[in-house]
Design a protein around this motif. Structure first.
Motif, PDB file in Angstrom:
ATOM      1  N   ASP A 125      37.131  77.269  61.255  1.00  0.00           N
ATOM      2  CA  ASP A 125      37.860  76.500  61.432  1.00  0.00           C
ATOM      3  C   ASP A 125      36.811  75.287  62.283  1.00  0.00           C
ATOM      4  N   LYS A 126      36.374  76.032  63.498  1.00  0.00           N
ATOM      5  CA  LYS A 126      36.015  75.221  63.803  1.00  0.00           C
ATOM      6  C   LYS A 126      34.768  74.971  63.870  1.00  0.00           C
ATOM      7  N   ASP A 127      33.841  75.990  62.868  1.00  0.00           N
ATOM      8  CA  ASP A 127      32.910  75.619  62.780  1.00  0.00           C
ATOM      9  C   ASP A 127      32.972  74.214  60.982  1.00  0.00           C
ATOM     10  N   ARG A 128      33.464  74.482  60.691  1.00  0.00           N
ATOM     11  CA  ARG A 128      33.578  73.304  60.078  1.00  0.00           C
ATOM     12  C   ARG A 128      34.080  72.154  60.113  1.00  0.00           C
ATOM     13  N   ALA A 129      34.787  71.664  60.975  1.00  0.00           N
ATOM     14  CA  ALA A 129      35.267  70.978  61.993  1.00  0.00           C
ATOM     15  C   ALA A 129      33.856  70.132  62.441  1.00  0.00           C
ATOM     16  N   VAL A 130      33.001  71.190  63.166  1.00  0.00           N
ATOM     17  CA  VAL A 130      31.302  70.444  63.890  1.00  0.00           C
ATOM     18  C   VAL A 130      30.698  70.089  63.092  1.00  0.00           C
ATOM     19  N   LEU A 131      30.849  70.703  61.070  1.00  0.00           N
ATOM     20  CA  LEU A 131      30.206  70.419  60.493  1.00  0.00           C
ATOM     21  C   LEU A 131      30.719  68.831  59.990  1.00  0.00           C
ATOM     22  N   VAL A 132      32.141  68.797  60.036  1.00  0.00           N
ATOM     23  CA  VAL A 132      32.709  67.216  59.391  1.00  0.00           C
ATOM     24  C   VAL A 132      32.164  66.445  60.255  1.00  0.00           C
ATOM     25  N   LEU A 133      32.054  66.345  61.220  1.00  0.00           N
ATOM     26  CA  LEU A 133      31.817  65.353  62.566  1.00  0.00           C
ATOM     27  C   LEU A 133      29.884  64.974  62.780  1.00  0.00           C
ATOM     28  N   ARG A 134      29.865  66.135  63.195  1.00  0.00           N
ATOM     29  CA  ARG A 134      27.788  66.159  62.413  1.00  0.00           C
ATOM     30  C   ARG A 134      27.345  64.825  61.571  1.00  0.00           C
ATOM     31  N   TYR A 135      27.864  66.193  60.606  1.00  0.00           N
ATOM     32  CA  TYR A 135      27.054  65.682  59.168  1.00  0.00           C
ATOM     33  C   TYR A 135      27.379  64.641  58.811  1.00  0.00           C
ATOM     34  N   TRP A 136      29.255  64.284  58.363  1.00  0.00           N
ATOM     35  CA  TRP A 136      29.723  64.280  57.520  1.00  0.00           C
ATOM     36  C   TRP A 136      30.549  62.462  57.923  1.00  0.00           C
ATOM     37  N   GLU A 137      30.073  62.978  59.299  1.00  0.00           N
ATOM     38  CA  GLU A 137      30.840  61.424  60.118  1.00  0.00           C
ATOM     39  C   GLU A 137      29.729  60.920  61.033  1.00  0.00           C
ATOM     40  N   ASP A 138      28.904  61.308  60.528  1.00  0.00           N
ATOM     41  CA  ASP A 138      27.325  61.221  61.414  1.00  0.00           C
ATOM     42  C   ASP A 138      27.965  60.495  62.872  1.00  0.00           C
ATOM     43  N   ARG A 139      28.374  61.655  63.929  1.00  0.00           N
ATOM     44  CA  ARG A 139      28.754  61.546  65.047  1.00  0.00           C
ATOM     45  C   ARG A 139      27.781  62.095  65.904  1.00  0.00           C
ATOM     46  N   VAL A 155      28.349  72.767  70.838  1.00  0.00           N
ATOM     47  CA  VAL A 155      28.577  72.279  69.645  1.00  0.00           C
ATOM     48  C   VAL A 155      26.698  72.285  68.577  1.00  0.00           C
ATOM     49  N   ARG A 156      26.298  72.326  69.532  1.00  0.00           N
ATOM     50  CA  ARG A 156      24.452  72.704  68.794  1.00  0.00           C
ATOM     51  C   ARG A 156      24.913  74.527  68.783  1.00  0.00           C
ATOM     52  N   THR A 157      25.220  74.789  69.601  1.00  0.00           N
ATOM     53  CA  THR A 157      25.308  76.681  69.516  1.00  0.00           C
ATOM     54  C   THR A 157      26.070  76.148  67.754  1.00  0.00           C
ATOM     55  N   ARG A 158      27.359  76.073  67.689  1.00  0.00           N
ATOM     56  CA  ARG A 158      28.141  76.631  66.393  1.00  0.00           C
ATOM     57  C   ARG A 158      27.594  76.026  65.279  1.00  0.00           C
ATOM     58  N   SER A 159      26.721  74.656  65.426  1.00  0.00           N
ATOM     59  CA  SER A 159      26.084  73.295  64.456  1.00  0.00           C
ATOM     60  C   SER A 159      25.005  74.525  63.672  1.00  0.00           C
ATOM     61  N   THR A 160      24.242  75.423  64.530  1.00  0.00           N
ATOM     62  CA  THR A 160      23.320  76.146  64.294  1.00  0.00           C
ATOM     63  C   THR A 160      23.957  76.595  63.366  1.00  0.00           C
ATOM     64  N   ARG A 161      24.311  77.413  63.939  1.00  0.00           N
ATOM     65  CA  ARG A 161      24.748  79.193  62.958  1.00  0.00           C
ATOM     66  C   ARG A 161      25.954  78.570  62.340  1.00  0.00           C
ATOM     67  N   ALA A 162      26.883  77.909  62.186  1.00  0.00           N
ATOM     68  CA  ALA A 162      27.579  77.103  60.544  1.00  0.00           C
ATOM     69  C   ALA A 162      26.480  76.730  59.631  1.00  0.00           C
ATOM     70  N   LEU A 163      25.364  76.239  59.970  1.00  0.00           N
ATOM     71  CA  LEU A 163      24.424  76.093  59.004  1.00  0.00           C
ATOM     72  C   LEU A 163      23.311  76.834  58.278  1.00  0.00           C
ATOM     73  N   ALA A 164      23.509  78.853  59.357  1.00  0.00           N
ATOM     74  CA  ALA A 164      22.755  79.155  58.924  1.00  0.00           C
ATOM     75  C   ALA A 164      23.628  80.105  58.184  1.00  0.00           C
ATOM     76  N   ARG A 165      25.557  79.888  58.343  1.00  0.00           N
ATOM     77  CA  ARG A 165      25.548  80.542  57.559  1.00  0.00           C
ATOM     78  C   ARG A 165      26.287  80.498  56.377  1.00  0.00           C
ATOM     79  N   LEU A 166      26.301  78.864  56.169  1.00  0.00           N
ATOM     80  CA  LEU A 166      26.162  78.023  55.190  1.00  0.00           C
ATOM     81  C   LEU A 166      24.598  78.430  54.003  1.00  0.00           C
ATOM     82  N   ARG A 167      23.359  78.509  54.696  1.00  0.00           N
ATOM     83  CA  ARG A 167      22.363  79.053  53.862  1.00  0.00           C
ATOM     84  C   ARG A 167      22.921  79.772  53.517  1.00  0.00           C
ATOM     85  N   GLU A 168      23.266  81.103  54.657  1.00  0.00           N
ATOM     86  CA  GLU A 168      23.131  82.428  53.456  1.00  0.00           C
ATOM     87  C   GLU A 168      24.235  83.249  52.848  1.00  0.00           C
TER      88      GLU A 168
END
Length: 180
Positions: A125-139, A155-168
């Motif tokens: 949930d927190k990773d999803r929230a980070v991605l939505v806020l950073r890349y969807w809402e462009d915050r 936030v930077r760590t969660r963004s990096t890890r969440a994007l890596a999980r999405l790529r996987e």
């Protein structure tokens, strides 16, 4: 008595203006936060707007020392915090499934959206929230950190890890769907 009623009507009109101007953005962000569950997204928006209405009615909040300069952004913050609070305390009997009925016959754009929503739904949930806020809402990282009550580094760590999980999760399937 008439003056108090007129002031309340003016506040209600301001609140309706806020709602009409931001509900679409709130709903789209809520859909992403909930992994595409439109019913849960509607509930999330409703809860956030309900909480905002309670705050809005307080005269000290809208005009006093606790004034919020950007009520629309604050409403998004409230919605994200409501989402995370619900996820922390929810021990629901619902079990999401990875299969959607009637995927056949949809446009490739629809398949891409479903694939992305499914992948987002698989994130914590927190990773999803980070991605939505950073890349969807462009915050910015700082704004995201403030909303989620995290440090900028987290936030930077969660963004990096969440994007890596999405790529996987998506692998080459995303490229196939995007270029059909």
């Amino acid at each position: 008595m008439v003056r108090i009623g007129a002031a309340r009507e003016a506040k209600d009109a301001e609140f309706l203006e806020l709602v009409s101007g931001h509900t679409g953005r709130l709903y789209r962000s809520a859909c992403l936060l909930t992994g595409g569950d439109t019913h849960q997204a509607e509930d999330l928006v409703q809860e956030a707007l309900g909480r905002m209405y309670v705050l809005w009615r307080r005269s000290a909040w809208t005009g006093g020392r606790h004034r919020v300069d950007n009520p629309g952004a604050y409403t998004h913050t409230v919605m994200v915090r409501v989402f995370l609070a619900q996820k922390r305390r929810r021990s629901s009997g619902e079990h999401p499934t990875d299969r959607l009925p009637d995927i056949e016959g949809r446009e490739s754009d629809g398949a891409l959206r479903l694939t992305l929503l499914d992948a987002l739904g698989g994130l914590p949930d927190k990773d999803r929230a980070v991605l939505v806020l950073r890349y969807w809402e462009d915050r910015s990282v700082e704004e995201t950190a403030e909303v989620l009550r995290l440090s900028s580094g987290a936030v930077r760590t969660r963004s990096t890890r969440a994007l890596a999980r999405l790529r996987e999760q998506l692998g080459d399937s995303l490229a196939e769907l995007a270029f059909r």
